[in-house]
Design a protein around this motif. Structure first.
Motif, PDB file in Angstrom:
ATOM      1  N   MET A  91       6.835  52.167  22.024  1.00  0.00           N
ATOM      2  CA  MET A  91       7.585  52.716  23.130  1.00  0.00           C
ATOM      3  C   MET A  91       9.021  52.913  22.670  1.00  0.00           C
ATOM      4  N   ASP A  92       9.555  54.120  22.803  1.00  0.00           N
ATOM      5  CA  ASP A  92      10.915  54.374  22.350  1.00  0.00           C
ATOM      6  C   ASP A  92      11.926  53.939  23.405  1.00  0.00           C
ATOM      7  N   GLY A  93      13.207  53.970  23.068  1.00  0.00           N
ATOM      8  CA  GLY A  93      14.256  53.489  23.950  1.00  0.00           C
ATOM      9  C   GLY A  93      14.408  54.285  25.229  1.00  0.00           C
ATOM     10  N   SER A  94      13.953  55.549  25.252  1.00  0.00           N
ATOM     11  CA  SER A  94      14.098  56.363  26.446  1.00  0.00           C
ATOM     12  C   SER A  94      12.964  56.153  27.442  1.00  0.00           C
ATOM     13  N   SER A  95      11.901  55.503  27.016  1.00  0.00           N
ATOM     14  CA  SER A  95      10.768  55.251  27.911  1.00  0.00           C
ATOM     15  C   SER A  95      11.035  54.017  28.758  1.00  0.00           C
ATOM     16  N   ARG A  96      10.588  54.099  29.998  1.00  0.00           N
ATOM     17  CA  ARG A  96      10.723  52.949  30.882  1.00  0.00           C
ATOM     18  C   ARG A  96       9.396  52.213  30.932  1.00  0.00           C
ATOM     19  N   LYS A  97       9.434  50.917  30.756  1.00  0.00           N
ATOM     20  CA  LYS A  97       8.231  50.100  30.783  1.00  0.00           C
ATOM     21  C   LYS A  97       7.663  50.081  32.199  1.00  0.00           C
ATOM     22  N   ILE A  98       6.371  50.249  32.312  1.00  0.00           N
ATOM     23  CA  ILE A  98       5.720  50.206  33.617  1.00  0.00           C
ATOM     24  C   ILE A  98       5.727  48.771  34.118  1.00  0.00           C
ATOM     25  N   ARG A  99       6.137  48.584  35.362  1.00  0.00           N
ATOM     26  CA  ARG A  99       6.194  47.261  35.987  1.00  0.00           C
ATOM     27  C   ARG A  99       5.110  47.204  37.058  1.00  0.00           C
ATOM     28  N   VAL A 100       4.262  46.186  36.984  1.00  0.00           N
ATOM     29  CA  VAL A 100       3.130  46.048  37.900  1.00  0.00           C
ATOM     30  C   VAL A 100       3.223  44.709  38.622  1.00  0.00           C
ATOM     31  N   LEU A 101       3.020  44.748  39.923  1.00  0.00           N
ATOM     32  CA  LEU A 101       2.987  43.531  40.725  1.00  0.00           C
ATOM     33  C   LEU A 101       1.532  43.193  41.014  1.00  0.00           C
ATOM     34  N   VAL A 102       1.125  41.986  40.646  1.00  0.00           N
ATOM     35  CA  VAL A 102      -0.231  41.510  40.918  1.00  0.00           C
ATOM     36  C   VAL A 102      -0.109  40.348  41.897  1.00  0.00           C
ATOM     37  N   ALA A 103      -0.825  40.459  43.012  1.00  0.00           N
ATOM     38  CA  ALA A 103      -0.735  39.440  44.053  1.00  0.00           C
ATOM     39  C   ALA A 103      -2.127  38.998  44.473  1.00  0.00           C
ATOM     40  N   LYS A 104      -2.230  37.768  44.943  1.00  0.00           N
ATOM     41  CA  LYS A 104      -3.497  37.219  45.430  1.00  0.00           C
ATOM     42  C   LYS A 104      -3.320  36.874  46.895  1.00  0.00           C
ATOM     43  N   PRO A 105      -3.709  37.803  47.790  1.00  0.00           N
ATOM     44  CA  PRO A 105      -3.518  37.562  49.214  1.00  0.00           C
ATOM     45  C   PRO A 105      -4.575  36.624  49.799  1.00  0.00           C
ATOM     46  N   GLY A 106      -4.260  36.092  50.947  1.00  0.00           N
ATOM     47  CA  GLY A 106      -5.238  35.309  51.687  1.00  0.00           C
ATOM     48  C   GLY A 106      -5.279  33.849  51.301  1.00  0.00           C
ATOM     49  N   LEU A 107      -6.264  33.166  51.846  1.00  0.00           N
ATOM     50  CA  LEU A 107      -6.376  31.723  51.667  1.00  0.00           C
ATOM     51  C   LEU A 107      -7.274  31.315  50.511  1.00  0.00           C
TER      52      LEU A 107
END
Length: 66
Positions: free
Chosen positions: A1-17
């Motif tokens: 990945m070069d300096g001009s590319s933005r790293k993809i940011r992913v949110l992983v969540a575990k909802p519920g009980l």
């Protein structure tokens, strides 16, 4: 990945009980291995908590595992 590319940011969540989060951790690890930045919110998150985390962390992509 070069300096001009933005790293993809992913949110992983575990909802519920449900206390089983192996699937979320496997997905998070696979995404990290693919070069993405992963934010894992942990267990037992409410939809409101997940939405707040997505807004706070300015995720590129949010994934919620049920």
């Amino acid at each position: 990945m070069d300096g001009s590319s933005r790293k993809i940011r992913v949110l992983v969540a575990k909802p519920g009980l449900d206390g089983h989060d192996r699937g979320a951790k496997v997905i998070a690890r696979a995404l990290r291995d693919a070069g993405m930045e992963v934010i894992y919110t942990g267990l037992r998150q409410t939809p409101e908590m997940i939405a707040a985390a997505a807004l706070q962390k300015t995720s590129t992509l949010s994934a919620s595992l049920f």
